[in-house]
Design an enzyme around this catalytic site. Structure first.
Site, short mmCIF file in Angstrom:
data_model
loop_
_atom_site.label_atom_id
_atom_site.label_comp_id
_atom_site.label_asym_id
_atom_site.label_seq_id
_atom_site.Cartn_x
_atom_site.Cartn_y
_atom_site.Cartn_z
N ASP A 8 38.06 11.43 -23.64
CA ASP A 8 37.11 10.67 -24.44
C ASP A 8 35.75 11.37 -24.24
O ASP A 8 35.60 12.14 -23.28
CB ASP A 8 37.07 9.23 -23.89
N LEU A 9 34.80 11.13 -25.12
CA LEU A 9 33.51 11.84 -24.99
C LEU A 9 32.47 10.99 -24.25
O LEU A 9 32.09 11.30 -23.11
CB LEU A 9 32.99 12.22 -26.38
N ASP A 10 32.03 9.92 -24.92
CA ASP A 10 30.96 9.11 -24.36
C ASP A 10 31.46 8.34 -23.14
O ASP A 10 32.41 7.57 -23.23
CB ASP A 10 30.48 8.12 -25.44
N THR A 16 26.28 9.38 -23.59
CA THR A 16 25.55 9.14 -24.84
C THR A 16 25.33 7.65 -25.07
O THR A 16 24.60 7.28 -25.98
CB THR A 16 26.29 9.77 -26.04
N LYS A 44 31.09 0.13 -26.05
CA LYS A 44 31.65 1.41 -25.62
C LYS A 44 33.01 1.66 -26.28
O LYS A 44 33.90 0.83 -26.19
CB LYS A 44 31.77 1.45 -24.11
N GLY A 45 33.12 2.80 -26.93
CA GLY A 45 34.38 3.16 -27.58
C GLY A 45 34.60 2.49 -28.93
O GLY A 45 35.56 2.78 -29.63
N SER A 113 37.80 11.04 -29.43
CA SER A 113 36.60 10.19 -29.42
C SER A 113 36.46 9.41 -30.72
O SER A 113 36.87 9.88 -31.78
CB SER A 113 35.37 11.09 -29.22
N ALA A 114 35.83 8.24 -30.62
CA ALA A 114 35.56 7.44 -31.83
C ALA A 114 34.34 7.98 -32.58
O ALA A 114 34.12 7.63 -33.74
CB ALA A 114 35.30 5.99 -31.43
N LYS A 144 40.57 2.60 -31.36
CA LYS A 144 41.15 2.18 -30.10
C LYS A 144 41.00 0.66 -30.03
O LYS A 144 39.98 0.15 -30.45
CB LYS A 144 40.39 2.82 -28.91
N GLU A 168 39.46 8.14 -19.95
CA GLU A 168 38.77 7.15 -20.78
C GLU A 168 37.88 6.22 -19.97
O GLU A 168 38.25 5.82 -18.88
CB GLU A 168 39.83 6.25 -21.45
N ASP A 169 36.71 5.87 -20.53
CA ASP A 169 35.84 4.92 -19.83
C ASP A 169 35.93 3.52 -20.44
O ASP A 169 35.43 2.57 -19.83
CB ASP A 169 34.38 5.38 -19.85
P1 B16 Z 1 29.20 7.46 -33.81
P2 B16 Z 1 33.61 7.56 -27.49
C1 B16 Z 1 32.02 6.10 -29.06
O1 B16 Z 1 32.26 7.30 -28.36
C2 B16 Z 1 30.88 5.35 -28.39
O2 B16 Z 1 31.28 4.92 -27.09
C3 B16 Z 1 30.50 4.14 -29.21
O3 B16 Z 1 29.41 3.46 -28.61
C4 B16 Z 1 30.12 4.61 -30.64
O4 B16 Z 1 29.78 3.49 -31.45
C5 B16 Z 1 31.30 5.37 -31.22
O5 B16 Z 1 31.62 6.48 -30.39
C6 B16 Z 1 30.99 5.88 -32.64
O6 B16 Z 1 29.97 6.84 -32.55
O7 B16 Z 1 28.28 6.40 -34.35
O8 B16 Z 1 28.50 8.66 -33.24
O9 B16 Z 1 30.25 7.84 -34.83
O10 B16 Z 1 33.46 6.76 -26.23
O11 B16 Z 1 34.80 7.14 -28.33
O12 B16 Z 1 33.56 9.05 -27.25
MG MG Z 2 33.91 6.33 -24.14
#
Ligand code: B16
Ligand code: MG
Length: 217
Positions: A8-10, A16, A44-45, A113-114, A144, A168-169
């Site tokens: 996962d990224l964030d 982020t 988150k996520g 990542s989302a 997810k 994953e966090d």
């Molecule tokens: P964006 P992850 C997620 O990243 C974030 O945790 C979540 O807060 C954010 O809304 C989502 O990505 C979408 O991000 O607006 O940049 O498309 O944890 O899945 O890496």
């Molecule tokens: Mg995450």
């Protein structure tokens, strides 16, 4: 046999979340309300449109679909301003050395990542080149806890889920990994990630061999 790691990224590679929080807060304030850091944890996520729905709910605000899309785009512009300032200092402790070690040892590496801004965030921290496949919010149709993002990652690497470890966090991300038949490593606290095969507070001072031994038992 473990062949690949899906990240996962964030919250796993970079932090982020603080920028998402700052940008969403700016939107909430512009709409005349505020929300807490504790409420932010629930984002988150969660996808961009999923997040705006939750936040507007906390503020007791109803918007049309069109207005929501406009505000989500405005939030993203603010978020991108923060992303532009990011550099390698934003990499979470241990993540760079861990991913580098995986690459040296010949493990396959993918992102799940989302975020629709994943490629930009990885470029800013100079880690894009480690990821053989990037499955992000521009490619998925299901959020997810649906395992789609990781299933697509495994398929792109030509691996079976049982040959992959997901890092994953988010609680929903660990559920996604488990549901898809992956091994899961929760990055954070056992309080909400207790369903992972292993929970770590960071990628510091741990090797892939130790992780494999722990998750396979
Ligand atoms: P964006 P992850 C997620 O990243 C974030 O945790 C979540 O807060 C954010 O809304 C989502 O990505 C979408 O991000 O607006 O940049 O498309 O944890 O899945 O890496
Ligand atoms: Mg995450």
């Amino acid at each position: 046999m473990i062949k690949a790691c899906l990240f996962d990224l964030d919250g796993v590679i970079v932090d982020t979340a603080k920028y998402h929080f700052a940008a969403w807060k700016k939107m909430a304030n512009a709409l005349g309300f505020d929300f807490s850091e504790k409420e932010n944890e629930q984002l988150k996520g969660v996808s961009r449109m999923g997040s705006i729905n939750l936040i507007l709910g906390w503020g007791g605000i109803t918007l049309t679909e069109e207005e929501k899309i406009k505000w989500a785009a405005q939030k993203n512009d603010w978020y991108l301003e923060f992303l532009q300032q990011m550099d390698q200092k934003e990499i979470l402790p241990g993540a760079l050395a861990f991913v580098q070690d995986l690459q040296n040892k010949g493990y396959r590496i993918a992102l799940g990542s989302a975020s629709k801004n994943a490629v930009l965030a990885l470029s800013k921290v100079e880690m894009l080149h480690f990821f053989e496949e990037i499955i992000d919010g521009t490619k998925t149709t299901k959020s997810k806890p649906d395992p789609q993002v990781f299933q697509m990652g495994a398929a792109a690497l030509d691996c079976d889920p049982s040959e992959c470890i997901v890092f994953e966090d988010a609680e929903s991300g660990v559920t996604a990994a488990n549901t898809g038949g992956f091994y899961s490593v929760g990055m954070g606290s056992p309080e909400n990630l207790g369903h992972a095969n292993l929970v770590l507070s960071s990628l510091e001072n741990i090797t892939i061999e130790e992780i494999i031994e722990s998750v396979l038992q």
